[in-house]
Design a protein around this motif. Structure first.
Motif, PDB file in Angstrom:
ATOM      1  N   GLY A   1       0.806  -1.298   0.111  1.00  0.00           N
ATOM      2  CA  GLY A   1      -0.078  -0.124  -0.092  1.00  0.00           C
ATOM      3  C   GLY A   1       1.022   1.489   0.008  1.00  0.00           C
ATOM      4  N   GLY A   2       0.289   2.589   0.369  1.00  0.00           N
ATOM      5  CA  GLY A   2       0.903   3.690   0.040  1.00  0.00           C
ATOM      6  C   GLY A   2       1.747   3.941   1.389  1.00  0.00           C
ATOM      7  N   SER A   3       2.505   3.275   1.910  1.00  0.00           N
ATOM      8  CA  SER A   3       3.306   3.499   3.206  1.00  0.00           C
ATOM      9  C   SER A   3       3.894   4.734   2.828  1.00  0.00           C
ATOM     10  CB  SER A   3       3.997   2.247   3.605  1.00  0.00           C
ATOM     11  OG  SER A   3       2.948   1.354   3.963  1.00  0.00           O
ATOM     12  N   ASP A   4       4.502   5.761   3.703  1.00  0.00           N
ATOM     13  CA  ASP A   4       5.171   6.955   3.464  1.00  0.00           C
ATOM     14  C   ASP A   4       6.517   6.634   3.929  1.00  0.00           C
ATOM     15  OD1 ASP A   4       6.268   9.431   3.291  1.00  0.00           O
ATOM     16  OD2 ASP A   4       4.506  10.380   4.267  1.00  0.00           O
ATOM     17  N   HIS A   5       7.510   6.599   3.065  1.00  0.00           N
ATOM     18  CA  HIS A   5       8.829   6.501   3.798  1.00  0.00           C
ATOM     19  C   HIS A   5       9.357   7.592   4.345  1.00  0.00           C
ATOM     20  CE1 HIS A   5       8.843   8.397  -0.326  1.00  0.00           C
ATOM     21  NE2 HIS A   5       9.877   9.091   0.141  1.00  0.00           N
ATOM     22  N   GLN A   6       8.866   8.824   4.011  1.00  0.00           N
ATOM     23  CA  GLN A   6       9.454   9.857   4.994  1.00  0.00           C
ATOM     24  C   GLN A   6       9.058   9.953   6.234  1.00  0.00           C
ATOM     25  OE1 GLN A   6       9.615  13.897   2.905  1.00  0.00           O
ATOM     26  NE2 GLN A   6       8.375  13.114   1.249  1.00  0.00           N
ATOM     27  N   ILE A   7       8.006   9.170   6.983  1.00  0.00           N
ATOM     28  CA  ILE A   7       7.837   8.962   8.315  1.00  0.00           C
ATOM     29  C   ILE A   7       8.081   7.927   8.956  1.00  0.00           C
ATOM     30  CG2 ILE A   7       5.550  10.729   7.829  1.00  0.00           C
ATOM     31  CD1 ILE A   7       4.991   6.995   9.140  1.00  0.00           C
TER      32      ILE A   7
ATOM     33  N   GLY B   1       5.578 -15.833  16.265  1.00  0.00           N
ATOM     34  CA  GLY B   1       5.517 -14.732  17.087  1.00  0.00           C
ATOM     35  C   GLY B   1       5.992 -13.435  16.440  1.00  0.00           C
ATOM     36  N   PRO B   2       5.676 -12.221  17.254  1.00  0.00           N
ATOM     37  CA  PRO B   2       6.087 -10.740  16.761  1.00  0.00           C
ATOM     38  C   PRO B   2       7.684 -10.714  17.094  1.00  0.00           C
ATOM     39  CG  PRO B   2       4.718 -10.841  18.805  1.00  0.00           C
ATOM     40  CD  PRO B   2       4.748 -12.088  18.572  1.00  0.00           C
ATOM     41  N   VAL B   3       8.182 -10.013  16.168  1.00  0.00           N
ATOM     42  CA  VAL B   3       9.638  -9.704  16.525  1.00  0.00           C
ATOM     43  C   VAL B   3       9.625  -8.161  16.413  1.00  0.00           C
ATOM     44  CG1 VAL B   3      11.864  -9.649  15.416  1.00  0.00           C
ATOM     45  CG2 VAL B   3      10.574 -11.641  15.362  1.00  0.00           C
ATOM     46  N   TYR B   4      10.255  -7.499  17.403  1.00  0.00           N
ATOM     47  CA  TYR B   4      10.093  -5.963  17.582  1.00  0.00           C
ATOM     48  C   TYR B   4      11.477  -5.589  16.963  1.00  0.00           C
ATOM     49  CZ  TYR B   4       6.233  -6.947  20.464  1.00  0.00           C
ATOM     50  OH  TYR B   4       4.970  -7.444  20.727  1.00  0.00           O
ATOM     51  N   GLY B   5      11.206  -4.265  16.310  1.00  0.00           N
ATOM     52  CA  GLY B   5      12.611  -3.664  15.846  1.00  0.00           C
ATOM     53  C   GLY B   5      12.496  -2.032  15.587  1.00  0.00           C
ATOM     54  N   VAL B   6      13.096  -1.404  14.697  1.00  0.00           N
ATOM     55  CA  VAL B   6      13.200  -0.028  14.635  1.00  0.00           C
ATOM     56  C   VAL B   6      13.651   0.370  13.073  1.00  0.00           C
ATOM     57  CG1 VAL B   6      13.290   0.821  16.951  1.00  0.00           C
ATOM     58  CG2 VAL B   6      15.419   0.376  15.661  1.00  0.00           C
ATOM     59  N   PHE B   7      12.742   1.426  12.645  1.00  0.00           N
ATOM     60  CA  PHE B   7      13.362   1.876  11.519  1.00  0.00           C
ATOM     61  C   PHE B   7      14.579   2.854  11.772  1.00  0.00           C
ATOM     62  CE2 PHE B   7       9.673   1.100   9.096  1.00  0.00           C
ATOM     63  CZ  PHE B   7      10.039   0.415   7.653  1.00  0.00           C
ATOM     64  N   GLY B   8      15.910   2.185  11.656  1.00  0.00           N
ATOM     65  CA  GLY B   8      17.118   3.090  12.033  1.00  0.00           C
ATOM     66  C   GLY B   8      17.364   4.304  10.870  1.00  0.00           C
ATOM     67  N   TRP B   9      18.129   5.173  11.282  1.00  0.00           N
ATOM     68  CA  TRP B   9      18.560   6.260  10.436  1.00  0.00           C
ATOM     69  C   TRP B   9      20.081   6.904  10.828  1.00  0.00           C
ATOM     70  CZ3 TRP B   9      17.622   6.922   5.638  1.00  0.00           C
ATOM     71  CH2 TRP B   9      17.764   8.092   5.191  1.00  0.00           C
ATOM     72  N   PRO B  10      21.130   6.800  10.181  1.00  0.00           N
ATOM     73  CA  PRO B  10      22.270   7.561  10.614  1.00  0.00           C
ATOM     74  C   PRO B  10      22.109   8.998  11.417  1.00  0.00           C
ATOM     75  CG  PRO B  10      22.338   7.054   8.361  1.00  0.00           C
ATOM     76  CD  PRO B  10      20.918   7.035   8.837  1.00  0.00           C
ATOM     77  N   ALA B  11      22.838   8.886  12.495  1.00  0.00           N
ATOM     78  CA  ALA B  11      22.372  10.206  13.513  1.00  0.00           C
ATOM     79  C   ALA B  11      23.090  11.610  12.800  1.00  0.00           C
ATOM     80  CB  ALA B  11      23.631  10.026  14.464  1.00  0.00           C
ATOM     81  N   ILE B  12      22.717  12.370  13.105  1.00  0.00           N
ATOM     82  CA  ILE B  12      22.774  13.832  12.465  1.00  0.00           C
ATOM     83  C   ILE B  12      24.409  14.041  12.494  1.00  0.00           C
ATOM     84  CG2 ILE B  12      22.236  15.237  14.554  1.00  0.00           C
ATOM     85  CD1 ILE B  12      21.105  17.407  12.574  1.00  0.00           C
TER      86      ILE B  12
ATOM     87  N   ASP C   1      26.695  16.144   1.492  1.00  0.00           N
ATOM     88  CA  ASP C   1      26.181  14.877   1.260  1.00  0.00           C
ATOM     89  C   ASP C   1      24.925  14.284   1.831  1.00  0.00           C
ATOM     90  OD1 ASP C   1      26.380  12.594  -0.492  1.00  0.00           O
ATOM     91  OD2 ASP C   1      27.408  11.263   0.996  1.00  0.00           O
ATOM     92  N   GLU C   2      24.005  15.232   2.238  1.00  0.00           N
ATOM     93  CA  GLU C   2      22.740  14.777   2.957  1.00  0.00           C
ATOM     94  C   GLU C   2      21.926  13.883   2.118  1.00  0.00           C
ATOM     95  OE1 GLU C   2      21.009  14.482   5.690  1.00  0.00           O
ATOM     96  OE2 GLU C   2      21.318  16.437   6.289  1.00  0.00           O
ATOM     97  N   LYS C   3      21.406  12.795   2.842  1.00  0.00           N
ATOM     98  CA  LYS C   3      20.693  12.021   2.478  1.00  0.00           C
ATOM     99  C   LYS C   3      19.357  12.202   3.074  1.00  0.00           C
ATOM    100  CE  LYS C   3      23.877   8.391   0.705  1.00  0.00           C
ATOM    101  NZ  LYS C   3      25.241   9.405   1.017  1.00  0.00           N
ATOM    102  N   TYR C   4      18.263  11.694   2.361  1.00  0.00           N
ATOM    103  CA  TYR C   4      16.819  11.674   2.565  1.00  0.00           C
ATOM    104  C   TYR C   4      16.341  10.412   2.757  1.00  0.00           C
ATOM    105  CZ  TYR C   4      17.928  16.665   2.169  1.00  0.00           C
ATOM    106  OH  TYR C   4      18.263  17.886   2.262  1.00  0.00           O
ATOM    107  N   PRO C   5      15.168  10.095   3.396  1.00  0.00           N
ATOM    108  CA  PRO C   5      14.507   8.711   3.379  1.00  0.00           C
ATOM    109  C   PRO C   5      13.898   8.303   2.139  1.00  0.00           C
ATOM    110  CG  PRO C   5      14.109   9.910   5.570  1.00  0.00           C
ATOM    111  CD  PRO C   5      14.582  11.043   4.651  1.00  0.00           C
ATOM    112  N   SER C   6      14.207   7.373   1.678  1.00  0.00           N
ATOM    113  CA  SER C   6      13.776   6.618   0.336  1.00  0.00           C
ATOM    114  C   SER C   6      13.341   5.118   0.503  1.00  0.00           C
ATOM    115  CB  SER C   6      14.470   6.900  -0.781  1.00  0.00           C
ATOM    116  OG  SER C   6      15.363   6.159  -0.690  1.00  0.00           O
ATOM    117  N   VAL C   7      12.547   4.775  -0.106  1.00  0.00           N
ATOM    118  CA  VAL C   7      12.320   3.255   0.086  1.00  0.00           C
ATOM    119  C   VAL C   7      13.359   2.409  -0.088  1.00  0.00           C
ATOM    120  CG1 VAL C   7      10.751   1.250  -1.126  1.00  0.00           C
ATOM    121  CG2 VAL C   7       9.774   3.362  -0.743  1.00  0.00           C
TER     122      VAL C   7
END
Length: 364
Positions: A94-100, A113-124, A131-137
């Motif tokens: 579906g239309g999941s938003d990569h930016q959020i 059963g459920p496995v828990y995790g996080v969407f990681g992202w490099p620290a500022i 060379d700033e990168k922005y979230p994408s699929v």
């Protein structure tokens, strides 16, 4: 007659349980079970089709069939690729938003059963301004605390597992409902409450009412297409959400002028039948139910389009709920809009009851 609908505590309990249930497109079973268990108290029969669309029926012996409909599925992600060092890349469901997505908690649904995790992202600190990168699929990723691919697999995670957000329903400032899945479980709640009102007020319908909670809307209106052919109705009144355009960074000249709290939104589009829409509008005006209008131009992007052009054609209309922040984990609707939509559909069904010959005798 209880035509001034107000949400009570029992209804809020059902709403919370239903919204918090997991219903990603293609795997809506958990949410559908909650909805069916609630609905079975108010209908003559209830069933699901092959792919999980749920249907409750009042007056099933009538040859005249009218559908009120919502869709049950929510957007999500799939596990798409697992790296050798245990990082998981994803694909949209579906239309999941990569930016959020970045820094959000997630649940990966596995047979173990459920496995828990996080969407990681490099620290500022580690990102160069040049060379700033922005979230994408292509670059967002899930970290479940594994260091190898084998660790991930041993936890039961594999390509194709569904990933959802764990965010729960809450009420904000007494008037706003907040949830990750108001699109469009709020519609499923609304049609359930309409059904409850019909039963509690002893309304004797002159047609068969099919209360439909469709699957797979977010990936192409697929559940509605299937169930329309199976039921073959003459009329379909669809509920969904639409954008509150009063929120920042939305262009009203393009998206229309819609605001939470000002009532349900009655749609205009080629798939929306003029006569049915005018009955809804006349009912709203006669019953002093405030409403808004929205033009969708070529298509509505909702199950209305699927019903309208199925079979030999279905007389279809769309009533939408204004919603802020669609396809995020903090979708917001106003309590007043929900209550007014329940009242409007309840009253409209009775108007059609009086004028049923207008629709059910057309083309046999």
């Amino acid at each position: 007659m209880k035509n001034n609908y107000c949400i009570n505590n029992d209804s809020i309990k059902f709403l919370k349980k239903y919204l918090d249930g997991v219903s990603p497109s293609g795997e809506e079973t958990e949410g559908q079970k909650i909805w069916i268990n609630h609905m079975k108290n108010y209908v003559d029969k209830i069933y699901t089709d092959l792919y999980g669309t749920a249907v409750g029926v009042i007056n099933p012996k009538s040859p005249h069939k009218l559908i009120i409909e919502a869709h049950a599925d929510e957007i999500s992600w799939y596990v798409n690729y697992i790296t050798e060092n245990g990082i998981i890349y994803v694909s949209r469901n579906g239309g999941s938003d990569h930016q959020i997505a970045t820094s959000k908690k997630v649940i990966i649904h596995t047979k173990k059963g459920p496995v828990y995790g996080v969407f990681g992202w490099p620290a500022i600190h580690t990102r160069k301004p040049s060379d700033e990168k922005y979230p994408s699929v292509g670059n967002i990723f899930v970290d479940i605390g594994a260091s190898t691919k084998n660790e991930v697999i041993n936890l039961g995670v594999h390509v194709g597992c569904m990933i959802t957000y764990p965010d729960k329903f809450f009420i904000m400032n007494n008037n706003y409902f907040v949830s990750r899945a108001l699109d469009n479980k709020i519609g499923g709640f609304i049609i359930a409450e309409v059904t409850k009102m019909l039963v509690e007020n002893g309304i004797n319908l002159q047609y068969g009412l099919y209360i439909v909670n469709s699957v797979q809307e977010e990936i192409g209106l697929k559940g509605a297409k299937v169930i329309s052919k199976a039921i073959n109705p003459k009329i379909a009144i669809v509920t969904d959400v639409t954008h509150d355009t009063s929120s920042p960074m939305v262009d009203k000249k393009i998206q229309g002028d819609i605001k939470c709290g000002l009532g349900p939104v009655i749609g205009y589009a080629p798939s929306i039948h003029k006569d049915l829409r005018e009955i809804i509008i006349d009912t709203a005006e006669y019953r002093n139910i405030c409403f808004q209008r929205l033009v969708s131009s070529r298509y509505t992007g909702t199950d209305t389009d699927a019903f309208a052009y199925s079979n030999k054609g279905v007389c279809s209309a769309l009533i939408s709920i204004p919603l802020r922040y669609m396809h995020t984990t903090v979708e917001i609707v106003h309590k007043n809009d929900v209550e007014k939509t329940v009242s409007l559909i309840f009253e409209t069904l009775q108007e059609i009851n009086k004028k049923h010959n207008l629709f059910f005798t057309v083309n046999g």
